[in-house]
Design an enzyme around this catalytic site. Structure first.
Site, PDB file in Angstrom:
ATOM      1  N   HIS A   1      82.822 109.889  -1.838  1.00  0.00           N
ATOM      2  CA  HIS A   1      82.284 110.784  -2.872  1.00  0.00           C
ATOM      3  C   HIS A   1      80.973 111.439  -2.448  1.00  0.00           C
ATOM      4  CE1 HIS A   1      80.544 106.776  -4.120  1.00  0.00           C
ATOM      5  NE2 HIS A   1      79.467 107.488  -4.341  1.00  0.00           N
TER       6      HIS A   1
ATOM      7  N   HIS B   1      73.465 111.641  -2.768  1.00  0.00           N
ATOM      8  CA  HIS B   1      73.915 110.883  -1.590  1.00  0.00           C
ATOM      9  C   HIS B   1      75.370 111.202  -1.253  1.00  0.00           C
ATOM     10  CE1 HIS B   1      75.059 107.975  -4.853  1.00  0.00           C
ATOM     11  NE2 HIS B   1      76.102 107.752  -4.078  1.00  0.00           N
TER      12      HIS B   1
ATOM     13  N   GLU C   1      75.572 106.219   1.630  1.00  0.00           N
ATOM     14  CA  GLU C   1      76.200 105.030   1.041  1.00  0.00           C
ATOM     15  C   GLU C   1      77.457 104.722   1.849  1.00  0.00           C
ATOM     16  OE1 GLU C   1      77.504 105.532  -3.021  1.00  0.00           O
ATOM     17  OE2 GLU C   1      78.126 103.451  -3.208  1.00  0.00           O
TER      18      GLU C   1
HETATM   19  C1  LIG Z   1      76.542 101.645  -6.068  1.00  0.00           C
HETATM   20  C2  LIG Z   1      76.896 102.225  -7.386  1.00  0.00           C
HETATM   21  C3  LIG Z   1      77.201 103.709  -7.288  1.00  0.00           C
HETATM   22  C4  LIG Z   1      78.458 103.876  -6.432  1.00  0.00           C
HETATM   23  O1  LIG Z   1      78.650 104.943  -5.829  1.00  0.00           O
HETATM   24  O2  LIG Z   1      79.269 102.944  -6.485  1.00  0.00           O
HETATM   25  C5  LIG Z   1      76.025 104.455  -6.714  1.00  0.00           C
HETATM   26  O3  LIG Z   1      76.107 105.270  -5.834  1.00  0.00           O
HETATM   27  S1  LIG Z   1      74.542 104.019  -7.417  1.00  0.00           S
HETATM   28  C6  LIG Z   1      73.378 105.229  -6.754  1.00  0.00           C
HETATM   29  C7  LIG Z   1      71.970 104.842  -7.129  1.00  0.00           C
HETATM   30  N1  LIG Z   1      71.474 103.783  -6.264  1.00  0.00           N
HETATM   31  C8  LIG Z   1      70.793 104.084  -5.140  1.00  0.00           C
HETATM   32  O4  LIG Z   1      70.530 105.228  -4.836  1.00  0.00           O
HETATM   33  C9  LIG Z   1      70.356 102.898  -4.302  1.00  0.00           C
HETATM   34  C10 LIG Z   1      69.690 103.344  -3.018  1.00  0.00           C
HETATM   35  N2  LIG Z   1      68.530 104.195  -3.313  1.00  0.00           N
HETATM   36  C11 LIG Z   1      67.253 103.692  -3.278  1.00  0.00           C
HETATM   37  O5  LIG Z   1      67.014 102.530  -3.013  1.00  0.00           O
HETATM   38  C12 LIG Z   1      66.164 104.688  -3.603  1.00  0.00           C
HETATM   39  O6  LIG Z   1      66.709 105.795  -4.287  1.00  0.00           O
HETATM   40  C13 LIG Z   1      65.422 105.206  -2.331  1.00  0.00           C
HETATM   41  C14 LIG Z   1      64.714 104.050  -1.653  1.00  0.00           C
HETATM   42  C15 LIG Z   1      66.385 105.875  -1.375  1.00  0.00           C
HETATM   43  C16 LIG Z   1      64.397 106.237  -2.773  1.00  0.00           C
HETATM   44  O7  LIG Z   1      63.661 105.674  -3.823  1.00  0.00           O
HETATM   45  P1  LIG Z   1      62.388 106.483  -4.390  1.00  0.00           P
HETATM   46  O8  LIG Z   1      62.747 107.920  -4.604  1.00  0.00           O
HETATM   47  O9  LIG Z   1      61.827 105.755  -5.552  1.00  0.00           O
HETATM   48  O10 LIG Z   1      61.415 106.287  -3.176  1.00  0.00           O
HETATM   49  P2  LIG Z   1      60.371 107.269  -2.596  1.00  0.00           P
HETATM   50  O11 LIG Z   1      59.872 108.189  -3.676  1.00  0.00           O
HETATM   51  O12 LIG Z   1      59.403 106.452  -1.840  1.00  0.00           O
HETATM   52  O13 LIG Z   1      61.246 108.151  -1.571  1.00  0.00           O
HETATM   53  C17 LIG Z   1      61.081 107.956  -0.194  1.00  0.00           C
HETATM   54  C18 LIG Z   1      61.375 109.306   0.437  1.00  0.00           C
HETATM   55  O14 LIG Z   1      62.793 109.520   0.356  1.00  0.00           O
HETATM   56  C19 LIG Z   1      63.049 110.726  -0.355  1.00  0.00           C
HETATM   57  N3  LIG Z   1      64.259 110.514  -1.122  1.00  0.00           N
HETATM   58  C20 LIG Z   1      64.414 109.734  -2.200  1.00  0.00           C
HETATM   59  N4  LIG Z   1      65.696 109.793  -2.629  1.00  0.00           N
HETATM   60  C21 LIG Z   1      66.341 110.631  -1.801  1.00  0.00           C
HETATM   61  C22 LIG Z   1      67.676 111.111  -1.695  1.00  0.00           C
HETATM   62  N5  LIG Z   1      68.602 110.730  -2.592  1.00  0.00           N
HETATM   63  N6  LIG Z   1      67.996 111.963  -0.701  1.00  0.00           N
HETATM   64  C23 LIG Z   1      67.055 112.349   0.193  1.00  0.00           C
HETATM   65  N7  LIG Z   1      65.745 111.952   0.178  1.00  0.00           N
HETATM   66  C24 LIG Z   1      65.425 111.090  -0.821  1.00  0.00           C
HETATM   67  C25 LIG Z   1      61.832 110.971  -1.205  1.00  0.00           C
HETATM   68  O15 LIG Z   1      61.721 112.336  -1.516  1.00  0.00           O
HETATM   69  C26 LIG Z   1      60.734 110.484  -0.286  1.00  0.00           C
HETATM   70  O16 LIG Z   1      60.505 111.464   0.679  1.00  0.00           O
HETATM   71  P3  LIG Z   1      58.993 111.926   0.982  1.00  0.00           P
HETATM   72  O17 LIG Z   1      59.126 113.027   2.000  1.00  0.00           O
HETATM   73  O18 LIG Z   1      58.292 110.680   1.476  1.00  0.00           O
HETATM   74  O19 LIG Z   1      58.451 112.391  -0.350  1.00  0.00           O
HETATM   75 CO    CO Z   2      77.642 106.451  -4.918  1.00  0.00          CO
END
Ligand SMILES: CC[C@H](C(=O)O)C(=O)SCCNC(=O)CCNC(=O)[C@H](O)C(C)(C)COP(=O)(O)OP(=O)(O)OC[C@H]1O[C@@H](n2cnc3c(N)ncnc32)[C@H](O)[C@@H]1OP(=O)(O)O
Ligand code: CO
Length: 133
Positions: free
Chosen positions: A7, A78, A129
């Protein structure tokens, strides 16, 4: 190792509006599914060759809250790929220096299968993912 795009996920600020948009285009949209363990509500849009996952924050500590603060109208969140061996994928991600999120342990995802995520900063700006096929 990875050959199926399961997805493409989109974070949305308003799930009802997003559902209405896709339904208006004739898309097959699932019922919303709360995933408290993941801090999101998800909806899947079934396509012929993959799915779209709509994501909205659920609860206080949603991992996508920060993303929506930075992208208030929503955005591509993602990609999810199916892999034959999730354990081997974890090892490969470590070998290429990609951080596996959530202390490197798989969690059960929306399809009832183990999933992991690799940090976007280690994958050319894309949150990756991986789901056990
Ligand atoms: C699993 C159930 C379901 C499924 O398909 O079955 C799902 O998919 S659930 C989806 C939701 N769960 C997750 O996304 C879990 C993994 N994600 C995380 O742990 C966080 O989202 C994380 C760590 C990737 C980012 O968290 P956060 O935004 O709070 O951290 P920062 O602000 O420190 O971000 C660091 C840096 O990364 C950039 N960022 C954040 N999210 C994304 C993204 N989706 N794509 C690209 N870049 C991303 C953010 O802008 C920061 O960049 P910077 O240049 O430092 O500002
Ligand atoms: Co997902």
């Amino acid at each position: 190792m990875m050959n199926v795009l399961n997805h493409i996920a989109i974070a949305v600020p308003d799930m009802s509006t997003a559902i209405a948009h896709y339904r208006a285009l004739g898309a097959e949209v699932s019922q919303p599914q709360d995933l408290p363990d993941h801090g999101v509500t998800v909806v899947f849009i079934q396509l012929q060759n993959t799915k779209i996952e709509l994501l909205h924050p659920l609860g206080e500590n949603s991992p996508i809250a920060g993303f929506l603060e930075k992208n208030p109208t929503g955005g591509l969140h993602h990609l999810c790929f199916e892999v034959e061996d999730l354990g081997a994928a974890i090892d490969t991600l470590s070998d290429v220096g990609a951080r596996v999120l959530g202390n490197g342990q798989p969690k059960i995802g929306a399809h009832g299968k183990p999933v992991i995520f690799a940090h976007p900063k280690d994958f050319h700006g894309v949150l990756m993912e991986f789901e056990q096929a």
